[in-house]
Design an enzyme around this catalytic site. Structure first.
Site, short mmCIF file in Angstrom:
data_model
loop_
_atom_site.label_atom_id
_atom_site.label_comp_id
_atom_site.label_asym_id
_atom_site.label_seq_id
_atom_site.Cartn_x
_atom_site.Cartn_y
_atom_site.Cartn_z
N MET A 189 -23.75 66.99 -4.34
CA MET A 189 -22.83 67.12 -5.45
C MET A 189 -23.33 66.55 -6.78
SD MET A 189 -19.29 67.26 -3.78
CE MET A 189 -18.79 65.38 -3.91
N GLY A 190 -24.54 66.24 -6.91
CA GLY A 190 -25.12 65.81 -7.91
C GLY A 190 -25.26 64.27 -8.18
N HIS A 239 -30.28 60.00 -2.32
CA HIS A 239 -30.75 61.76 -2.49
C HIS A 239 -32.13 61.61 -2.60
CE1 HIS A 239 -26.40 61.93 -4.35
NE2 HIS A 239 -26.24 62.76 -3.41
N LYS A 285 -25.05 57.87 6.08
CA LYS A 285 -23.71 57.01 5.28
C LYS A 285 -22.49 57.99 5.39
CE LYS A 285 -22.48 56.97 1.31
NZ LYS A 285 -21.31 57.54 0.54
N VAL A 295 -29.33 54.52 2.57
CA VAL A 295 -30.21 53.75 1.83
C VAL A 295 -29.31 52.78 1.07
CG1 VAL A 295 -31.59 53.80 -0.64
CG2 VAL A 295 -31.83 55.52 1.19
N SER A 339 -23.96 55.20 -3.29
CA SER A 339 -23.18 56.21 -3.40
C SER A 339 -22.85 56.70 -4.94
CB SER A 339 -21.88 55.95 -2.80
OG SER A 339 -20.81 56.68 -3.25
N SER A 340 -22.77 57.98 -5.18
CA SER A 340 -22.52 58.19 -6.52
C SER A 340 -21.21 57.75 -7.03
CB SER A 340 -22.31 59.83 -6.60
OG SER A 340 -23.47 60.46 -6.14
O1 PAF Z 1 -22.17 64.65 0.95
C1 PAF Z 1 -21.96 65.47 0.10
O2 PAF Z 1 -22.64 65.28 -1.23
C2 PAF Z 1 -21.14 66.71 0.04
O3 PAF Z 1 -20.18 66.43 0.77
C3 PAF Z 1 -21.86 68.14 0.59
C4 PAF Z 1 -22.68 67.83 1.89
C5 PAF Z 1 -23.04 68.36 -0.60
C6 PAF Z 1 -21.11 69.21 0.34
O4 PAF Z 1 -20.33 69.45 -1.02
#
Ligand code: PAF
Length: 283
Positions: free
Chosen positions: A30-31, A37, A149, A176, A185-186
């Site tokens: 989700m950016g 990531h 996570k 991580v 986490s974002s």
């Molecule tokens: O883990 C995430 O960031 C979201 O739940 C995902 C898997 C991209 C789905 O929107």
């Protein structure tokens, strides 16, 4: 690095890659990319082939009172990170294209989606499974990478892949952590300095469960009690749940016979933090 917004363009690109026998490894996000990531992207890069990343804040997985509108978004920075990590394709669809007027088809995930986070976030995993299936159909990857996570999400995606006969390998990546143990986490961005301090109780509780289990404590209420005590020392932390459960079905365990999952969700300010670990005898 190719950036694709259009669904049809993504599909044509995926079909072309397949016809050239170029295998795609996919990291859906989700950016607001962070080191967690980056680790998923590095695993993907090591696997070779095309590395595809999606950035899409999926409205279908947020409840009506949740943080969809305020969820952190920074596409420019995300694209820079993607470039640094050697991503080949970034897919950034728009919500009205993913869910056009009249959209009504969803993936029902069953019991797994109703436990742990599913209790306080009803419909969340239905939204996750639906968007992941749509993304799989558009990106057509050979493999996709998910972090541990989000353990419940990972289990649900694996189950969906099995139940719906999808020909995609699901690769699991370790959590991580920040230097003090907090899982990346974002949503950590939401924490003020004082809240960030309080958030340390979450990995501390996990560490305490691990230590107690290694010393022979296997009864779920006792393990939960130990973790609860640590979280409750922080007035800013509000427990959503602390569970000891079966690592596959997520059903509550009375005691850990051979192995079990310890999982918790704690609200600190605006941030809902989750963490987990699998405890196994002889591990
Ligand atoms: O883990 C995430 O960031 C979201 O739940 C995902 C898997 C991209 C789905 O929107």
């Amino acid at each position: 690095m190719r950036i694709i917004k259009d669904l049809k363009e993504m599909r044509v690109c995926a079909q072309k890659s397949r016809s050239l026998d170029l295998k795609a490894v996919f990291v859906p996000t989700m950016g607001c990319l962070h080191d967690g990531h980056r680790e998923l992207l590095r695993i993907g890069k090591r696997l070779g082939g095309l590395l595809a990343l999606s950035i899409f804040v999926n409205p279908a997985q947020f409840g009506p009172t949740e943080d969809f509108n305020s969820y952190p978004r920074d596409l420019e920075r995300d694209l820079r990170i993607a470039e640094e990590e050697g991503v080949d394709i970034v897919f950034t669809p728009l919500a009205p294209d993913m869910y056009p007027e009249g959209y009504s088809t969803y993936v029902e995930v069953g019991g797994l989606g109703e436990r742990l986070c599913g209790v306080s976030r009803p419909g969340h995993f239905k939204g996750v499974a639906t968007v992941v299936l749509k993304l799989f159909n558009l990106v057509m990857p050979e493999a996709a990478i998910f972090g541990k996570k989000d353990y419940q999400q990972l289990l649900i995606i694996k189950k969906m892949v099995r139940d719906l006969d999808l020909d995609i390998e699901i690769i699991e990546a370790e959590t991580v952590r920040e230097p003090d143990g907090l899982a990346r986490s974002s949503r950590n961005r939401y924490l003020s300095a004082a809240e960030r301090e309080a958030a340390r109780a979450v990995p501390e509780a996990i560490a305490a469960a691990k230590e107690a289990f290694s010393a022979g404590l296997v009864e779920a209420p006792l393990l939960i009690g130990k973790m609860k005590k640590i979280i409750e020392k922080q007035p800013r932390a509000v427990i959503d749940y602390i569970k000891v459960c079966d690592k596959d079905s997520l059903e509550d365990l009375d005691k850990i016979e051979t192995d079990g999952l310890v999982a918790l969700a704690v609200k600190v300010g605006r941030a809902r933090l989750i963490d987990n670990c699998v405890l196994a005898k002889g591990a």
